[in-house]
Design a protein around this motif. Sequence first.
Motif, PDB file in Angstrom:
ATOM      1  N   ILE A 111      70.072  -2.707  64.678  1.00 24.03           N
ATOM      2  CA  ILE A 111      70.350  -3.670  63.679  1.00 24.03           C
ATOM      3  C   ILE A 111      71.312  -3.180  62.460  1.00 24.03           C
ATOM      4  O   ILE A 111      72.125  -3.932  62.065  1.00 24.03           O
ATOM      5  CB  ILE A 111      68.829  -4.407  63.145  1.00 24.03           C
ATOM      6  N   ILE A 112      70.796  -1.928  62.143  1.00 26.92           N
ATOM      7  CA  ILE A 112      71.369  -1.528  60.839  1.00 26.92           C
ATOM      8  C   ILE A 112      72.801  -1.248  60.975  1.00 26.92           C
ATOM      9  O   ILE A 112      73.808  -1.677  60.505  1.00 26.92           O
ATOM     10  CB  ILE A 112      70.728  -0.283  60.151  1.00 26.92           C
ATOM     11  N   PRO A 113      73.419  -0.436  61.870  1.00 26.28           N
ATOM     12  CA  PRO A 113      74.831  -0.527  62.341  1.00 26.28           C
ATOM     13  C   PRO A 113      75.421  -1.396  62.572  1.00 26.28           C
ATOM     14  O   PRO A 113      76.613  -1.721  62.134  1.00 26.28           O
ATOM     15  CB  PRO A 113      74.920   0.678  63.580  1.00 26.28           C
ATOM     16  N   ARG A 114      74.813  -2.620  63.385  1.00 24.76           N
ATOM     17  CA  ARG A 114      75.471  -3.995  63.505  1.00 24.76           C
ATOM     18  C   ARG A 114      75.744  -4.563  62.314  1.00 24.76           C
ATOM     19  O   ARG A 114      76.527  -5.271  61.954  1.00 24.76           O
ATOM     20  CB  ARG A 114      74.710  -4.629  64.649  1.00 24.76           C
ATOM     21  N   ALA A 115      74.676  -4.608  61.481  1.00 22.51           N
ATOM     22  CA  ALA A 115      74.671  -5.266  60.158  1.00 22.51           C
ATOM     23  C   ALA A 115      75.840  -4.732  59.186  1.00 22.51           C
ATOM     24  O   ALA A 115      76.550  -5.460  58.630  1.00 22.51           O
ATOM     25  CB  ALA A 115      73.374  -5.052  59.239  1.00 22.51           C
ATOM     26  N   LEU A 116      75.992  -3.289  59.372  1.00 19.73           N
ATOM     27  CA  LEU A 116      77.030  -2.860  58.686  1.00 19.73           C
ATOM     28  C   LEU A 116      78.618  -3.131  59.091  1.00 19.73           C
ATOM     29  O   LEU A 116      79.327  -3.571  58.518  1.00 19.73           O
ATOM     30  CB  LEU A 116      76.990  -1.060  58.661  1.00 19.73           C
ATOM     31  N   GLN A 117      78.630  -3.357  60.389  1.00 15.47           N
ATOM     32  CA  GLN A 117      79.852  -3.717  61.197  1.00 15.47           C
ATOM     33  C   GLN A 117      80.084  -5.285  60.677  1.00 15.47           C
ATOM     34  O   GLN A 117      81.259  -5.426  60.194  1.00 15.47           O
ATOM     35  CB  GLN A 117      79.776  -3.549  62.688  1.00 15.47           C
ATOM     36  N   GLU A 118      79.141  -6.026  60.647  1.00 12.65           N
ATOM     37  CA  GLU A 118      79.207  -7.431  60.284  1.00 12.65           C
ATOM     38  C   GLU A 118      79.639  -7.727  59.014  1.00 12.65           C
ATOM     39  O   GLU A 118      80.624  -8.287  58.525  1.00 12.65           O
ATOM     40  CB  GLU A 118      78.074  -8.330  60.583  1.00 12.65           C
ATOM     41  N   VAL A 119      79.049  -6.809  58.156  1.00 12.95           N
ATOM     42  CA  VAL A 119      79.336  -6.909  56.637  1.00 12.95           C
ATOM     43  C   VAL A 119      80.904  -6.641  56.373  1.00 12.95           C
ATOM     44  O   VAL A 119      81.441  -7.283  55.644  1.00 12.95           O
ATOM     45  CB  VAL A 119      78.250  -6.163  55.564  1.00 12.95           C
ATOM     46  N   PHE A 120      81.341  -5.506  56.673  1.00 13.48           N
ATOM     47  CA  PHE A 120      82.481  -5.060  56.516  1.00 13.48           C
ATOM     48  C   PHE A 120      83.837  -5.858  57.297  1.00 13.48           C
ATOM     49  O   PHE A 120      84.748  -6.226  56.722  1.00 13.48           O
ATOM     50  CB  PHE A 120      82.671  -3.569  56.803  1.00 13.48           C
ATOM     51  N   GLU A 121      83.184  -6.424  58.494  1.00 17.14           N
ATOM     52  CA  GLU A 121      84.236  -7.355  59.087  1.00 17.14           C
ATOM     53  C   GLU A 121      84.351  -8.684  58.290  1.00 17.14           C
ATOM     54  O   GLU A 121      85.388  -9.179  58.171  1.00 17.14           O
ATOM     55  CB  GLU A 121      83.717  -7.698  60.397  1.00 17.14           C
ATOM     56  N   GLU A 122      83.080  -9.198  57.722  1.00 17.48           N
ATOM     57  CA  GLU A 122      83.234 -10.402  56.851  1.00 17.48           C
ATOM     58  C   GLU A 122      84.013 -10.154  55.534  1.00 17.48           C
ATOM     59  O   GLU A 122      84.763 -11.088  55.198  1.00 17.48           O
ATOM     60  CB  GLU A 122      81.761 -10.869  56.647  1.00 17.48           C
ATOM     61  N   VAL A 123      83.962  -9.106  55.023  1.00 17.54           N
ATOM     62  CA  VAL A 123      84.526  -8.559  53.725  1.00 17.54           C
ATOM     63  C   VAL A 123      86.128  -8.843  53.862  1.00 17.54           C
ATOM     64  O   VAL A 123      86.723  -9.451  53.206  1.00 17.54           O
ATOM     65  CB  VAL A 123      84.264  -7.201  53.258  1.00 17.54           C
ATOM     66  N   LYS A 124      86.672  -8.168  55.038  1.00 16.88           N
ATOM     67  CA  LYS A 124      87.863  -8.455  55.368  1.00 16.88           C
ATOM     68  C   LYS A 124      88.476  -9.888  55.677  1.00 16.88           C
ATOM     69  O   LYS A 124      89.699 -10.319  55.345  1.00 16.88           O
ATOM     70  CB  LYS A 124      88.182  -7.736  56.713  1.00 16.88           C
ATOM     71  N   LYS A 125      87.500 -10.735  56.196  1.00 17.39           N
ATOM     72  CA  LYS A 125      87.812 -12.165  56.505  1.00 17.39           C
ATOM     73  C   LYS A 125      88.115 -12.945  55.172  1.00 17.39           C
ATOM     74  O   LYS A 125      88.721 -13.844  55.250  1.00 17.39           O
ATOM     75  CB  LYS A 125      87.055 -12.947  57.449  1.00 17.39           C
ATOM     76  N   ARG A 126      87.164 -12.475  54.227  1.00 15.75           N
ATOM     77  CA  ARG A 126      86.940 -13.459  52.978  1.00 15.75           C
ATOM     78  C   ARG A 126      87.894 -12.966  52.153  1.00 15.75           C
ATOM     79  O   ARG A 126      87.416 -12.421  50.858  1.00 15.75           O
ATOM     80  CB  ARG A 126      85.510 -13.310  52.649  1.00 15.75           C
ATOM     81  N   SER A 127      89.302 -12.975  52.395  1.00 13.81           N
ATOM     82  CA  SER A 127      90.152 -12.316  51.364  1.00 13.81           C
ATOM     83  C   SER A 127      90.369 -12.958  50.028  1.00 13.81           C
ATOM     84  O   SER A 127      90.742 -12.368  49.097  1.00 13.81           O
ATOM     85  CB  SER A 127      91.570 -12.260  52.217  1.00 13.81           C
ATOM     86  N   GLU A 128      89.678 -14.216  49.975  1.00 10.60           N
ATOM     87  CA  GLU A 128      89.773 -15.270  48.741  1.00 10.60           C
ATOM     88  C   GLU A 128      88.907 -14.384  47.915  1.00 10.60           C
ATOM     89  O   GLU A 128      88.577 -15.055  46.692  1.00 10.60           O
ATOM     90  CB  GLU A 128      89.576 -16.798  48.804  1.00 10.60           C
ATOM     91  N   HIS A 129      87.929 -13.684  48.063  1.00 15.43           N
ATOM     92  CA  HIS A 129      86.926 -12.997  47.377  1.00 15.43           C
ATOM     93  C   HIS A 129      87.146 -11.576  47.340  1.00 15.43           C
ATOM     94  O   HIS A 129      87.370 -10.780  48.233  1.00 15.43           O
ATOM     95  CB  HIS A 129      85.400 -13.506  48.060  1.00 15.43           C
ATOM     96  N   ALA A 130      86.591 -11.115  46.218  1.00 13.28           N
ATOM     97  CA  ALA A 130      86.560  -9.454  46.030  1.00 13.28           C
ATOM     98  C   ALA A 130      85.342  -9.134  46.028  1.00 13.28           C
ATOM     99  O   ALA A 130      84.451  -9.558  45.417  1.00 13.28           O
ATOM    100  CB  ALA A 130      87.125  -9.096  44.319  1.00 13.28           C
ATOM    101  N   PHE A 131      85.257  -8.034  46.761  1.00  9.56           N
ATOM    102  CA  PHE A 131      83.596  -7.353  47.202  1.00  9.56           C
ATOM    103  C   PHE A 131      83.493  -5.968  46.863  1.00  9.56           C
ATOM    104  O   PHE A 131      84.468  -5.470  46.930  1.00  9.56           O
ATOM    105  CB  PHE A 131      83.426  -7.732  48.746  1.00  9.56           C
ATOM    106  N   SER A 132      82.405  -5.926  46.354  1.00 11.25           N
ATOM    107  CA  SER A 132      82.055  -4.276  46.230  1.00 11.25           C
ATOM    108  C   SER A 132      80.672  -4.446  46.826  1.00 11.25           C
ATOM    109  O   SER A 132      79.798  -5.060  46.993  1.00 11.25           O
ATOM    110  CB  SER A 132      81.821  -3.967  44.884  1.00 11.25           C
ATOM    111  N   VAL A 133      80.507  -3.039  47.658  1.00  6.75           N
ATOM    112  CA  VAL A 133      79.253  -2.836  48.029  1.00  6.75           C
ATOM    113  C   VAL A 133      78.679  -1.246  48.117  1.00  6.75           C
ATOM    114  O   VAL A 133      79.604  -0.484  48.088  1.00  6.75           O
ATOM    115  CB  VAL A 133      79.365  -2.922  49.932  1.00  6.75           C
TER     116      VAL A 133
END
Length: 336
Positions: free
Chosen positions: A115-137
């Motif tokens: 779950i943890i490695p998959r969650a990390l993958q999903e978070v950073f994939e979503e950050v790339k998709k949501r270019s209209e927002h600036a993210f910090s993690v």
Amino acid sequence: MTAHSGEVGVFVRFRPTANFAQELIKCSDGQTVNISQKKESRKLSVRNQMSSCSFRLDGVLQDLSQEEVYARVAQQVVLGALEGYNGTVMCFGQTGAGKTYSMMGSTQSYKQRGIIPRALQEVFEEVKKRSEHAFSVRLSYLEIYNESLVDLLTSGRGSPVPAPRGMAVMEEPGGGVFVRGLSLHPVRSEDEALDLLFEGEMNRSVGAHALNKNSSRSHCIFTLYIESRSRTLSDAKYVTSKLNLVDLAGSERLGKTGSEGQALKEATHINKSLSFLEQVILALADRRRDHVPFRQTKLTHALKDSLGGNCNTVLVANIYGEAAQIEETVSTRTSK
């Protein structure tokens, strides 16, 4: 569970076995588990009689891949965190039943990552998709060992002892909580986050006993702190959230595991904190309760702002499906 439901989801996952007790454990409709066990009594009249209990859940995870487990129990909590809702995914159960495998997976196979490695993958994939927002993690990795707080990402750490700064769970005026002295690490990619995750894993406290030669002897909370802001709105506010991914130490019956000495001390702390966690979950489920006893243990205090209420919470009970472990299986299910 949707990206934000505010409900507590409860799932059960069976450890795969060739000796599944089909005559004692029945799974029906994907959400119900019926368990039968022999009654213990000295009276001849009730010898060999069976007692049974039934549990209704959000899902029964049996013979599912790691990918399917993540999609069922964690994906919506992760997506909710990206929308600004705190969330917690927590694995609990008897030692050796597969909690760490569910959370971390196996390093031998990419398909078996947890779950943890998959969650990390999903978070950073979503950050790339949501270019209209600036993210910090940012992330942290906290261990609770014998009720002491330990930073698993403190460089040079070689033994399970508290950090010298004196770590403590603190409360903020707005109702949030933080751990004083816990290091927070900015991460800009999945690879950076995975490197820190594996560094922390190397520092965890493990021990061997009758049921598991590599048993986790502590509770571990891997937390992502996500902050986002719209790039297009001039008056946009920052949206913040916390995503806690929790691998609890295994519950155990001391007579069965043969714990003694330091292992007995560890088991006593583990069982006590799990009992307090049970009280908190029950209090959150009871709308008539005014007070939830978060402060009874460092585990529940550290998770205070990410359990129940306006947060997404998922509990995964990891259990054995073998006849020899029926008593512990029932205990795991009735404890939450």
